[in-house]
Scaffold this motif. Structure first.
Motif, short mmCIF file in Angstrom:
data_model
loop_
_atom_site.label_atom_id
_atom_site.label_comp_id
_atom_site.label_asym_id
_atom_site.label_seq_id
_atom_site.Cartn_x
_atom_site.Cartn_y
_atom_site.Cartn_z
N ASP A 214 5.98 -35.79 10.11
CA ASP A 214 5.13 -34.87 9.36
C ASP A 214 5.38 -33.46 9.89
O ASP A 214 4.65 -32.95 10.73
CB ASP A 214 3.66 -35.28 9.54
CG ASP A 214 2.69 -34.41 8.75
OD1 ASP A 214 3.15 -33.50 8.04
OD2 ASP A 214 1.47 -34.64 8.86
N TYR A 215 6.44 -32.81 9.40
CA TYR A 215 6.90 -31.55 9.97
C TYR A 215 5.88 -30.43 9.85
O TYR A 215 5.83 -29.53 10.69
CB TYR A 215 8.21 -31.13 9.31
CG TYR A 215 9.33 -32.12 9.47
CD1 TYR A 215 9.78 -32.49 10.73
CD2 TYR A 215 9.94 -32.71 8.37
CE1 TYR A 215 10.81 -33.40 10.90
CE2 TYR A 215 10.96 -33.62 8.52
CZ TYR A 215 11.39 -33.97 9.78
OH TYR A 215 12.40 -34.89 9.93
N PHE A 216 5.06 -30.45 8.79
CA PHE A 216 4.10 -29.38 8.56
C PHE A 216 2.70 -29.75 9.05
O PHE A 216 1.74 -29.03 8.78
CB PHE A 216 4.06 -29.02 7.07
CG PHE A 216 5.24 -28.21 6.61
CD1 PHE A 216 5.11 -26.84 6.37
CD2 PHE A 216 6.48 -28.79 6.45
CE1 PHE A 216 6.20 -26.09 5.96
CE2 PHE A 216 7.58 -28.05 6.03
CZ PHE A 216 7.44 -26.69 5.79
N ASN A 217 2.61 -30.88 9.76
CA ASN A 217 1.34 -31.32 10.33
C ASN A 217 0.24 -31.38 9.26
O ASN A 217 -0.88 -30.91 9.46
CB ASN A 217 0.92 -30.38 11.47
CG ASN A 217 -0.14 -31.00 12.37
OD1 ASN A 217 -0.27 -32.22 12.44
ND2 ASN A 217 -0.91 -30.16 13.04
N LEU A 218 0.57 -32.01 8.13
CA LEU A 218 -0.40 -32.11 7.04
C LEU A 218 -1.52 -33.10 7.36
O LEU A 218 -2.61 -33.00 6.80
CB LEU A 218 0.31 -32.53 5.76
CG LEU A 218 1.32 -31.51 5.20
CD1 LEU A 218 2.05 -32.08 4.00
CD2 LEU A 218 0.62 -30.21 4.83
N GLY A 219 -1.24 -34.06 8.23
CA GLY A 219 -2.30 -34.95 8.66
C GLY A 219 -2.23 -36.35 8.07
O GLY A 219 -1.42 -36.63 7.17
#
Length: 337
Positions: A214-219
């Motif tokens: 999850d590269y953008f740390n979307l959760g």
């Protein structure tokens, strides 16, 4: 005149380096065995080879170039039970000779730390210096056909790779159609980013996701939806084959959450710009243009400071430049994400 007493004159020290003597030198570890000298010699030879093979690291250059063969070293076993003058007699390239020589040069210290030493060679009952020649075999291991991921046997050497009904463009269309924003998250919320998922495809077409980046740390809510989109492709896969039978294989799949609301237009533009900069930066780094690549990735990071993928790529470039503090800072962000 009194009688002159003959002075006792010590014989000159024998500094000759012999090649063959009555008792050849032996590597330590076998002297206390209750057996014949011939068996002790065989045991010592095995211990010596074990010492080298346990300490040699197959050079990366040799692995990449497929260098295999026999490296031959020579050294002198001194009277005190340690070695001197190690050198390469025969090399096969790729750094193999240098690696064997490195281990030889470290032998004395290793033996001293262990409280051991060679049994020196003997001639006429006296310890003497003896030249020792040692062949060392470098051979690359054959890669296994499969790896274990959890309890799954996943084949990495395949006769026929995975396929998808309708082709890869159909797979992309199916993933896009199955990917939804999580409940409670409006597309106008402007959450944006991509994920990579590693999936196992079983012979019967069943799909299991074993890793999510999850590269953008979307959760977790977005991760769940990404997993759901990938597993929804079950039953449409054409299995991989090995030795004439269908087997489990892995595949890396990417999905992207793109908000469509007008209020998110700038966010989408920033995302597309950052992805382009990251690709350009990665390409420059692969071309050994580290500083130019770092500049591109820094621009991408300014748009998305917590992006793990951008940080990891820049961190690797800093490692290549030996700027380790900067690399560690990027890797710290990667670990936090």
């Amino acid at each position: 005149m009194g009688a002159l007493r003959a002075q006792e004159i010590a014989p000159p020290e024998d500094t000759t380096i012999y090649r063959v003597v009555e008792a050849m030198p032996r590597f330590p570890g076998c002297e206390n065995l209750d057996t014949t000298e011939a068996v002790k010699a065989k045991c010592a030879e095995a211990n010596l080879l074990a010492f080298f093979y346990e300490n040699i690291v197959y050079p990366l250059e040799a692995r990449q170039n497929g260098n295999e063969g026999t490296v031959v070293l020579s050294f002198v076993v001194e009277k005190d039970g340690y070695i001197s003058q190690p050198k390469i007699i025969k090399d096969i390239g790729g750094g193999c000779g240098e690696e064997a020589l490195r281990v030889a040069r470290g032998m004395n210290e290793a033996l001293k730390n262990a409280g051991l030493k060679w049994t020196p060679g003997r001639k006429d009952g006296r310890p003497v210096r003896v030249a020792y020649t040692l062949p060392l075999r470098f051979k690359l291991e054959e890669p296994p056909d499969f790896v274990l991921i959890g309890r799954d046997t996943v084949y990495v050497v395949l006769d026929d790779t995975l396929g998808y009904q309708g082709g890869w463009e159909t797979l992309r269309q199916d993933l896009d159609a199955n990917l939804k924003f999580p409940k409670g998250y409006s597309p106008d919320s402007c959450f944006i980013g991509n994920m990579d998922l590693k999936a196992l495809i079983y012979p019967d077409g069943f799909v299991k996701v074993v890793d999510v980046s999850d590269y953008f740390n979307l959760g977790p809510d977005f991760q769940f939806e990404a997993i759901r989109a990938v597993t929804s492709t079950a039953g449409k896969w054409l299995p991989a084959h090995r030795n004439g039978r269908p087997v489990t294989a892995s595949i890396d799949l990417g999905v992207t959450f793109l908000p469509e609301g007008e209020s998110c237009a700038q966010r989408r533009t920033d995302y597309e710009t950052a992805q382009r900069l990251a690709l350009e930066g990665s390409t420059l780094i692969n071309e050994e243009k580290q500083e130019e690549g770092i500049a591109k990735l820094t621009q991408a990071i300014e748009l998305f400071p917590q992006n793990a993928q951008y940080r990891y790529l820049r961190g690797q470039a800093y490692v290549n430049l030996r700027e380790l503090e900067k690399a560690c800072e990027d890797f710290r962000v990667v670990r936090q994400v």
